[in-house]
Write a protein that holds these residues in place. Structure first.
Motif, mmCIF file in Angstrom:
data_model
loop_
_atom_site.group_PDB
_atom_site.id
_atom_site.type_symbol
_atom_site.label_atom_id
_atom_site.label_comp_id
_atom_site.label_asym_id
_atom_site.label_seq_id
_atom_site.Cartn_x
_atom_site.Cartn_y
_atom_site.Cartn_z
ATOM 1 N N LEU A 107 1.054 -1.136 0.049
ATOM 2 C CA LEU A 107 0.372 -0.317 -0.102
ATOM 3 C C LEU A 107 1.137 1.305 0.435
ATOM 4 O O LEU A 107 2.042 1.194 0.458
ATOM 5 N N ARG A 108 0.167 2.708 -0.193
ATOM 6 C CA ARG A 108 1.028 3.934 -0.164
ATOM 7 C C ARG A 108 1.895 4.271 1.146
ATOM 8 O O ARG A 108 0.803 3.805 1.811
ATOM 9 N N ASN A 109 2.507 4.725 1.074
ATOM 10 C CA ASN A 109 3.197 5.270 2.636
ATOM 11 C C ASN A 109 3.703 4.174 2.963
ATOM 12 O O ASN A 109 3.815 4.142 3.881
ATOM 13 N N TYR A 110 3.777 3.157 2.590
ATOM 14 C CA TYR A 110 4.086 1.935 3.126
ATOM 15 C C TYR A 110 6.111 2.264 3.753
ATOM 16 O O TYR A 110 6.492 1.712 4.840
ATOM 17 N N TRP A 111 6.786 2.543 3.700
ATOM 18 C CA TRP A 111 8.093 3.451 3.290
ATOM 19 C C TRP A 111 8.985 4.431 3.666
ATOM 20 O O TRP A 111 7.730 5.173 2.666
ATOM 21 N N HIS A 112 9.186 4.548 4.611
ATOM 22 C CA HIS A 112 9.913 6.067 4.648
ATOM 23 C C HIS A 112 11.329 5.876 3.323
ATOM 24 O O HIS A 112 12.420 5.254 3.132
ATOM 25 N N ILE A 113 11.038 6.992 2.645
ATOM 26 C CA ILE A 113 11.587 7.208 1.606
ATOM 27 C C ILE A 113 13.383 8.052 2.362
ATOM 28 O O ILE A 113 14.357 7.595 2.319
ATOM 29 N N ASP A 114 13.336 9.705 2.230
ATOM 30 C CA ASP A 114 13.772 9.785 3.415
ATOM 31 C C ASP A 114 13.227 11.953 3.617
ATOM 32 O O ASP A 114 12.174 12.142 2.706
ATOM 33 N N GLY A 115 13.993 12.198 4.255
ATOM 34 C CA GLY A 115 13.577 13.767 4.804
ATOM 35 C C GLY A 115 11.425 13.648 5.059
ATOM 36 O O GLY A 115 10.737 14.780 4.980
ATOM 37 N N GLY A 116 10.830 12.477 5.507
ATOM 38 C CA GLY A 116 9.342 12.587 5.909
ATOM 39 C C GLY A 116 9.050 12.172 4.897
ATOM 40 O O GLY A 116 7.924 11.878 5.044
ATOM 41 N N VAL A 117 9.088 12.392 3.386
ATOM 42 C CA VAL A 117 8.247 12.079 2.556
ATOM 43 C C VAL A 117 8.375 10.199 2.788
ATOM 44 O O VAL A 117 9.108 9.138 2.778
ATOM 45 N N ARG A 118 7.121 9.755 2.185
ATOM 46 C CA ARG A 118 7.049 8.526 2.259
ATOM 47 C C ARG A 118 6.474 8.126 0.615
ATOM 48 O O ARG A 118 6.118 9.309 -0.055
ATOM 49 N N ASP A 119 6.603 6.992 0.752
ATOM 50 C CA ASP A 119 6.359 5.801 -0.651
ATOM 51 C C ASP A 119 5.247 6.842 -1.559
ATOM 52 O O ASP A 119 4.111 6.214 -0.548
ATOM 53 N N GLN A 120 4.672 6.665 -2.568
ATOM 54 C CA GLN A 120 3.056 6.610 -3.001
ATOM 55 C C GLN A 120 3.280 5.350 -4.220
ATOM 56 O O GLN A 120 2.410 5.493 -4.964
ATOM 57 N N VAL A 121 3.989 4.450 -3.674
ATOM 58 C CA VAL A 121 3.704 2.924 -4.721
ATOM 59 C C VAL A 121 2.885 2.257 -4.583
ATOM 60 O O VAL A 121 2.923 1.822 -2.920
ATOM 61 N N GLU A 122 1.295 1.994 -5.037
ATOM 62 C CA GLU A 122 0.844 0.969 -4.168
ATOM 63 C C GLU A 122 0.760 -0.788 -5.889
ATOM 64 O O GLU A 122 1.326 0.330 -6.693
ATOM 65 N N HIS A 123 1.101 -1.731 -5.319
ATOM 66 C CA HIS A 123 1.263 -2.568 -5.920
ATOM 67 C C HIS A 123 0.095 -3.857 -5.694
ATOM 68 O O HIS A 123 0.314 -4.070 -4.542
ATOM 69 N N TYR A 124 -0.415 -4.730 -6.422
ATOM 70 C CA TYR A 124 -0.706 -6.275 -6.022
ATOM 71 C C TYR A 124 -0.172 -7.356 -6.328
ATOM 72 O O TYR A 124 0.370 -7.491 -7.996
ATOM 73 N N ASN A 125 0.735 -8.185 -5.265
ATOM 74 C CA ASN A 125 1.408 -8.901 -5.768
ATOM 75 C C ASN A 125 1.393 -10.499 -5.573
ATOM 76 O O ASN A 125 0.702 -10.617 -4.308
ATOM 77 N N ILE A 126 1.384 -11.596 -6.459
ATOM 78 C CA ILE A 126 0.574 -12.857 -6.568
ATOM 79 C C ILE A 126 1.588 -13.763 -7.381
ATOM 80 O O ILE A 126 2.543 -13.772 -8.135
ATOM 81 N N ASN A 127 2.122 -14.597 -6.411
ATOM 82 C CA ASN A 127 2.732 -15.957 -6.643
ATOM 83 C C ASN A 127 2.762 -16.344 -7.042
ATOM 84 O O ASN A 127 1.324 -16.477 -7.663
ATOM 85 N N ARG A 128 3.143 -16.909 -8.698
ATOM 86 C CA ARG A 128 2.791 -17.551 -9.631
ATOM 87 C C ARG A 128 2.387 -18.788 -9.143
ATOM 88 O O ARG A 128 1.319 -19.498 -9.686
ATOM 89 N N ASP A 129 2.486 -19.992 -7.955
ATOM 90 C CA ASP A 129 1.376 -20.432 -7.564
ATOM 91 C C ASP A 129 0.348 -19.973 -6.337
ATOM 92 O O ASP A 129 0.309 -18.702 -5.641
ATOM 93 N N VAL A 130 -1.287 -19.246 -7.756
ATOM 94 C CA VAL A 130 -1.689 -18.787 -6.991
ATOM 95 C C VAL A 130 -2.268 -19.315 -5.681
ATOM 96 O O VAL A 130 -3.780 -17.933 -4.799
ATOM 97 N N THR A 131 -2.400 -19.980 -5.174
ATOM 98 C CA THR A 131 -2.942 -20.821 -3.895
ATOM 99 C C THR A 131 -1.821 -20.323 -2.993
ATOM 100 O O THR A 131 -2.853 -20.959 -2.124
#
Length: 363
Positions: A107-131
């Motif tokens: 989710l967004r704001n998960y990582w601290h980048i620098d100077g109080g700024v947090r990341d704005q990246v969002e993605h969803y990750n699925i293992n090749r074994d979807v189960t």
């Protein structure tokens, strides 16, 4: 998936490519369909070797999915973000910091980048074994297609590329395939990734909180989409854009491949920046297949390679200290945004040590 009635999915429209005059990297284009014969593989191996030792990136075309199939994967990707509430996303949040596993939502704001700024990246990750784990309700009808997509990437794109890379090292062409098993324990995954318009908070003078990086796996497969943003750092120190080609794949090497090849194949630094002006109000929606070796593989160079014996091996660690793929991915994943980075003399490169290996970041 011919002969099967597929679930209905809203169509996602990415819009046209940029019309701005950008400075693009000159990447080789590999027709992977030619890799079906020994003669074709021998020819392509030369081009892939040059691409991976020079820029570390190239395109793949004629990979077996047509434009409609690729567009449907994008449509399905959008379901995970436009069709899932924030509350449900939080129920399926990943645990990267604690486990080093990317499965689930980042989710967004998960990582601290620098100077109080947090990341704005969002993605969803699925293992090749979807189960491997449960997924949000709206995406469950599409899991068979996502699994088929993972298999296609693995067997029809990744494995042919690995054979070409092995031939480029003058090794048996199954050398790298044998350590990228589909059913082996590991974290190769499909990543579905929307990038929204960036905020304007600054990190060390940059308007984007996305910092440049090198991937930590072996091969990354990006399904090209029209909104520009990806740039690579070329050997002469210049940033150049990656141009969109309809239904092409963008391929690059990661740390693991650089380690295995004794530094011969380059894990190139890249970054995602704000799109050109004519695309700036549009989101970028990407589909990736991040490939890692089997978890148990020690990331040691293939010293038997005649090529490495001729050109020499660049070692990042001793044989005794070589991490496994599992240790390396967990170290890189859990350390990001958490460890203190040491400024290098030039003020541009920042450094940290992970599993005894010096890792450089370009701020």
């Amino acid at each position: 998936m011919p002969g099967v009635t597929l679930p209905v999915v809203p169509q996602y429209s990415p819009g046209p490519p940029t019309s701005e005059d950008l400075e693009y990297a000159d990447l080789a284009i590999i027709d992977i369909s030619k890799a079906s014969t020994p003669e074709g593989r021998a020819e392509l191996a030369v081009t892939v070797r040059e691409a991976m030792t020079n820029l570390g990136f190239f395109y793949v075309v004629n990979h077996g999915y047509d434009q409609a199939q690729a567009a449907r994967i994008t449509d399905i990707s959008d379901v995970l973000f436009a069709g899932v509430s924030q509350e449900e996303k939080e129920m399926y949040e990943g645990t990267m910091k604690t486990t080093g596993s990317y499965q689930g939502y980042k989710l967004r704001n998960y990582w601290h980048i620098d100077g109080g700024v947090r990341d704005q990246v969002e993605h969803y990750n699925i293992n090749r074994d979807v189960t491997k784990r449960e997924h949000p309700q709206p995406i469950r009808p599409f899991l068979p297609e996502i699994e088929a997509f993972a298999r296609h990437n693995h067997f029809n794109v990744l494995h042919p590329i690995l054979r070409l890379l092995a031939l480029g090292l003058e090794l048996d062409e199954e050398t790298l395939v044998n350590i990228h098993g589909y059913n082996a324990p590991g974290e190769t995954y499909v990543t579905l990734d929307p990038k929204k318009k960036k905020n304007e908070r600054r990190t060390n003078g940059s308007s984007s909180p996305d910092v440049p990086w090198a991937d930590f796996g072996s091969i990354t497969i990006l399904w090209s989409q029209p909104v520009a943003g990806l740039q690579i750092l070329t050997p002469n120190g210049k940033w150049k854009w990656i141009k969109h080609i309809d239904n092409a794949l963008v391929i690059n090497a990661g740390d693991a491949l650089e380690f295995l090849s004794g530094g011969y194949y380059r894990a190139t630094i890249h970054r995602v920046v704000q799109p050109p002006t004519d695309q700036r109000s549009r989101p970028r929606l990407g589909a990736f297949y991040f490939c890692l070796t089997d978890d148990t593989v020690k990331l040691l160079p293939f010293v038997d390679s005649p090529v490495l014996q001729r050109v020499g091996i660049k070692r990042r660690f001793s044989d005794e200290q070589a991490p496994s793929m599992e240790a390396w991915r967990k170290g890189r994943t859990s350390a990001y945004g958490q460890t203190e980075l040491k400024k290098a003399i030039d003020g541009v490169v920042e450094e940290e040590v992970i599993n005894g290996v010096l890792v450089q970041h370009y701020n």
